[in-house]
Design a protein around this motif. Structure first.
Motif, short mmCIF file in Angstrom:
data_model
loop_
_atom_site.label_atom_id
_atom_site.label_comp_id
_atom_site.label_asym_id
_atom_site.label_seq_id
_atom_site.Cartn_x
_atom_site.Cartn_y
_atom_site.Cartn_z
N GLU A 208 17.55 68.37 53.01
CA GLU A 208 18.52 69.24 52.35
C GLU A 208 19.94 68.93 52.81
OE1 GLU A 208 18.94 73.94 51.16
OE2 GLU A 208 18.06 73.44 53.10
N VAL A 209 20.86 68.88 51.86
CA VAL A 209 22.28 68.70 52.14
C VAL A 209 22.94 70.07 52.21
CG1 VAL A 209 24.44 67.65 51.39
CG2 VAL A 209 22.27 66.53 50.87
N LEU A 210 23.69 70.30 53.26
CA LEU A 210 24.41 71.56 53.43
C LEU A 210 25.91 71.30 53.47
CD1 LEU A 210 22.24 73.05 56.33
CD2 LEU A 210 21.92 73.39 53.88
N CYS A 211 26.68 72.29 53.05
CA CYS A 211 28.12 72.23 53.25
C CYS A 211 28.42 73.02 54.52
CB CYS A 211 28.87 72.84 52.06
SG CYS A 211 30.67 72.80 52.28
N ALA A 212 28.96 72.34 55.51
CA ALA A 212 29.19 72.97 56.82
C ALA A 212 30.61 73.50 56.98
CB ALA A 212 28.89 71.97 57.93
N LYS A 213 31.30 73.72 55.86
CA LYS A 213 32.62 74.35 55.88
C LYS A 213 32.63 75.51 54.89
CE LYS A 213 34.83 71.59 58.72
NZ LYS A 213 35.34 72.06 60.02
N LEU A 214 33.30 76.59 55.25
CA LEU A 214 33.39 77.73 54.35
C LEU A 214 34.32 77.37 53.20
CD1 LEU A 214 32.54 80.64 53.85
CD2 LEU A 214 34.50 81.38 55.22
N CYS A 215 33.73 77.07 52.04
CA CYS A 215 34.51 76.48 50.95
C CYS A 215 34.72 77.44 49.78
CB CYS A 215 33.84 75.20 50.46
SG CYS A 215 32.14 75.43 49.90
N GLY A 216 34.36 78.70 49.94
CA GLY A 216 34.57 79.65 48.86
C GLY A 216 33.39 80.59 48.71
N VAL A 217 33.42 81.42 47.67
CA VAL A 217 32.40 82.45 47.50
C VAL A 217 31.02 81.86 47.24
CG1 VAL A 217 34.02 84.20 46.73
CG2 VAL A 217 32.97 82.68 45.05
N GLY A 218 30.96 80.63 46.72
CA GLY A 218 29.67 79.99 46.45
C GLY A 218 29.24 79.04 47.54
N HIS A 219 29.86 79.14 48.70
CA HIS A 219 29.58 78.23 49.82
C HIS A 219 28.09 78.16 50.16
CE1 HIS A 219 29.58 76.48 53.82
NE2 HIS A 219 29.10 77.61 54.31
N ALA A 220 27.44 79.31 50.25
CA ALA A 220 26.04 79.35 50.66
C ALA A 220 25.12 78.67 49.66
CB ALA A 220 25.59 80.80 50.86
N PHE A 221 25.57 78.53 48.42
CA PHE A 221 24.74 77.92 47.38
C PHE A 221 25.06 76.45 47.16
CE2 PHE A 221 25.26 82.44 46.47
CZ PHE A 221 23.93 82.85 46.49
N MET A 222 26.01 75.92 47.93
CA MET A 222 26.38 74.51 47.76
C MET A 222 25.40 73.64 48.55
SD MET A 222 30.06 72.68 48.21
CE MET A 222 30.27 70.92 47.93
N ARG A 223 24.27 73.41 47.94
CA ARG A 223 23.22 72.64 48.59
C ARG A 223 22.78 71.50 47.68
NH1 ARG A 223 19.55 76.76 52.17
NH2 ARG A 223 21.26 78.09 52.88
N GLY A 224 22.27 70.48 48.29
CA GLY A 224 21.79 69.33 47.54
C GLY A 224 20.57 68.75 48.22
N VAL A 225 20.12 67.62 47.74
CA VAL A 225 18.91 66.98 48.27
C VAL A 225 19.15 65.49 48.40
CG1 VAL A 225 16.50 66.38 47.78
CG2 VAL A 225 17.32 68.71 47.36
N VAL A 226 18.76 64.95 49.55
CA VAL A 226 18.72 63.51 49.76
C VAL A 226 17.27 63.12 49.94
CG1 VAL A 226 19.33 61.58 51.26
CG2 VAL A 226 21.01 63.37 50.80
N LYS A 227 16.80 62.20 49.12
CA LYS A 227 15.43 61.72 49.23
C LYS A 227 15.46 60.28 49.75
CE LYS A 227 13.42 64.65 45.63
NZ LYS A 227 12.63 64.69 44.37
N VAL A 228 14.78 60.06 50.85
CA VAL A 228 14.68 58.71 51.42
C VAL A 228 13.38 58.10 50.94
CG1 VAL A 228 14.62 57.34 53.53
CG2 VAL A 228 16.03 59.41 53.44
N ASP A 229 13.50 57.00 50.20
CA ASP A 229 12.35 56.37 49.54
C ASP A 229 11.99 55.04 50.18
OD1 ASP A 229 12.41 58.44 47.66
OD2 ASP A 229 13.73 57.31 46.32
#
Length: 285
Positions: free
Chosen positions: A222-243
């Motif tokens: 899981e990719v996280l945003c480790a800076k408080l970037c606004g009201v949607g900060h907690a939902f700013m997530r992504g995925v890195v898949k290592v294949d």
């Protein structure tokens, strides 16, 4: 006497809490075991200093407790004590800084065979750009950002044509190969952080930053945003898949190039890449 005992118990409790704690770092998935080693060294040094200082306080409280008729000797200064404190403090600071400087020198020295992957952050989504068949990322500029060109890629740069554009989708990387993450933000301060990779860096508006790592095991992270970037900060997530290399190449073949994206926008027939979330949504509609 009671206060001295409390201080001793604080030291014992702190050591036991650290040794028996169930909260540890997530299993590492990159080459940055240096980071874990540096953290361990820091814990040992700061822990030893903490224990020594608190136990010394407990000793002083017990040794120099109030006694009838006892009078403290007044010594406004002690060159010998100040000398020892200076030397010990300097050695402690050096022991803390040296491992970090060693790791930092590796952290900013990117291997020559590293593949560049651009990460573009925005509120509140992660976007990516890969070199594609050409092997090089084209140039980009914030002034070129538009609805038709959300990453600001330079259409006049020949290297841009074959770049792969991933908007809000998962990023795939091959296992065992170094990757240089080139970081940009198109609005506010963000921070790209995958705990298992141990490496992270701020994405600063108007600047291009970077870090590198080598994935060492396959999996989904899981990719996280480790800076408080606004009201949607907690939902700013992504995925890195290592294949594996085979799965990675298969995934690459499904991605859309910058040339295909711009051509589709001009004709109004832009189709999402096969297997993407956009394609699933299109079929559902």
């Amino acid at each position: 006497m009671a206060l001295a005992l409390v201080l001793v118990l604080i030291v014992l409790g702190s050591v036991l809490f650290h040794v028996l704690s169930p909260w540890w770092s997530t299993p590492i998935a990159s080459n940055w075991s240096y980071i874990d080693n540096t953290l361990s060294i820091t814990f040992w040094i700061t822990g030893a200093v903490f224990a020594a200082v608190v136990l010394f306080m407990a000793y002083c409280i017990y040794r120099f407790r109030h006694k009838e008729g006892a009078q403290a000797a007044y010594e406004p200064e002690s060159r010998k004590l100040e000398g020892w404190l200076t030397v010990v403090t300097a050695l402690g600071v050096a022991a803390l800084l040296a491992p970090g400087l060693f790791v930092w020198s590796h952290f900013i020295t990117v291997p020559k065979d590293a593949t560049e992957v651009e990460v573009v952050a925005q509120q509140w989504q992660w976007n990516f750009r890969l070199p594609g068949a050409g092997g090089k990322l084209g140039t980009s500029n914030a002034s070129l950002i538009s609805a038709d060109n959300p990453l600001g890629v330079n259409p006049e740069d020949p290297n841009s044509k074959g770049n792969l554009i991933i908007l809000g989708e998962d990023l795939h990387l091959p296992v065992g190969k170094p990757v240089k993450m080139v970081l940009r933000s198109i609005d506010v301060l963000h921070d790209f952080y995958v705990p298992e990779f141990r490496a992270r860096m701020d994405l600063v508006p108007g600047m291009v930053t970077y870090f590198w790592f080598t994935p060492t095991r396959t999996g989904t992270f899981e990719v996280l945003c480790a800076k408080l970037c606004g009201v949607g900060h907690a939902f700013m997530r992504g995925v890195v898949k290592v294949d594996t290399e085979q799965d990675y190449q298969a995934w690459l073949q499904q991605q859309q190039t910058f040339a295909q994206m711009t051509a589709g926008q001009k004709t109004g027939a832009l189709e999402p890449p096969p297997g993407s979330a956009g394609e699933v949504a299109t079929k559902a509609n």
